[in-house]
Design a protein around this motif. Sequence first.
Motif, PDB file in Angstrom:
ATOM      1  N   THR A  14       0.829  -1.204   0.000  1.00 15.36           N
ATOM      2  CA  THR A  14       0.000   0.000   0.000  1.00 15.36           C
ATOM      3  C   THR A  14       0.864   1.255   0.000  1.00 15.36           C
ATOM      4  O   THR A  14       0.516   2.265  -0.619  1.00 15.36           O
ATOM      5  CB  THR A  14      -0.934   0.006   1.223  1.00 15.36           C
ATOM      6  OG1 THR A  14      -1.601  -1.258   1.319  1.00 15.36           O
ATOM      7  CG2 THR A  14      -1.991   1.093   1.101  1.00 15.36           C
ATOM      8  N   LEU A 241      -1.973  -1.554  -4.780  1.00 10.61           N
ATOM      9  CA  LEU A 241      -3.075  -1.373  -3.839  1.00 10.61           C
ATOM     10  C   LEU A 241      -3.885  -2.660  -3.699  1.00 10.61           C
ATOM     11  O   LEU A 241      -4.259  -3.066  -2.593  1.00 10.61           O
ATOM     12  CB  LEU A 241      -3.977  -0.220  -4.286  1.00 10.61           C
ATOM     13  CG  LEU A 241      -5.215   0.040  -3.419  1.00 10.61           C
ATOM     14  CD1 LEU A 241      -4.806   0.365  -1.985  1.00 10.61           C
ATOM     15  CD2 LEU A 241      -6.060   1.162  -4.004  1.00 10.61           C
ATOM     16  N   VAL A 253      -5.516  -1.047   5.306  1.00 11.22           N
ATOM     17  CA  VAL A 253      -5.357  -0.388   4.009  1.00 11.22           C
ATOM     18  C   VAL A 253      -5.867   1.048   4.077  1.00 11.22           C
ATOM     19  O   VAL A 253      -5.183   1.992   3.656  1.00 11.22           O
ATOM     20  CB  VAL A 253      -6.104  -1.163   2.905  1.00 11.22           C
ATOM     21  CG1 VAL A 253      -6.100  -0.371   1.600  1.00 11.22           C
ATOM     22  CG2 VAL A 253      -5.444  -2.518   2.681  1.00 11.22           C
TER      23      VAL A 253
END
Length: 308
Positions: A14, A241, A253
């Motif tokens: 991330t 992602l 996240v």
Amino acid sequence: MMDQNKYLSGVFCTLLYIFIASTQSVMLNIWLFGVNIFLVVGLSFLVVTIVFATIGLFRQRDAYVALFSQWHLLIALNIVSMFNWLFYFLAVKYLEPSVAVTLTQGLGPVSMTLYMLLTGKAVSKVTRYCHLVIFIIAIAMCMYTVMFRNAYTLYSRNEMIMGIVIAVLCSISITATVVISKRFAVSKIPASALLSLRFPLLISLCLGILSLQHNVVVNSSILYAILLIALVGVSASIYFLQKGIELTTPLAVSTVLALSPLAVFVIQLFNNHTPFSLPLFLIIMIIVIMSIVSITYEARQASSVANI
């Protein structure tokens, strides 16, 4: 259960997304003025879809059977993806990059925490307090931006307010995307196969609107920029992602995404049109600190559960 190594691997993926997306946000704020946004979004995601469809068809054909068996979730993912990317491009068009990203990414933890509480899921007091601070600081940032940063933008205050509303809606749609994407990750759907079917609705909407517009400027430099956005700014970033979503928790996240504003703020300092602002820097640092506290606490909790 989730062990600490897997949790932190998801956080790292991330963070890679943040680095790429932050650079893109600053560049888009400069470049999008005077460029048709539906052309940019429509063609960018057409390229993205072709790239991931090629990978998926050659390497992950079996994944499509599982994907189409969950067609209702696939439609839902298309809808929220349409909103979060269209809103994202509009937000970075009308707001200075650090403000746009603070709202689109920084408010993600707030809406994620609210979603978890409304669905009866446990959220630690530490995370709740951190996200409450983020929410309050974000409101202060919006007020500061409209009142004192309008001199550094090409848009009016009304357009800035519209950008703020769009950015908030974007943050909500991003949270929904994370939740739905995690459902696919649990089903072991490969990221590239999922990404090849995530954007048809977004592409159709943008190209449909574009077909109704007149005097749309298209030249080789615009097409080259769109190709660069599609391959680097979108394809690479959303792959990382998606892997982050696959490896860690939705709350993690959303919280890591709150670190984006600091990266964007630093990068935009190289743009002479957006000079350094101490109040804005302090606002962003508070959000980043609250995010780090929450991330660290959640990682320790994940480790503790794994060791039981």
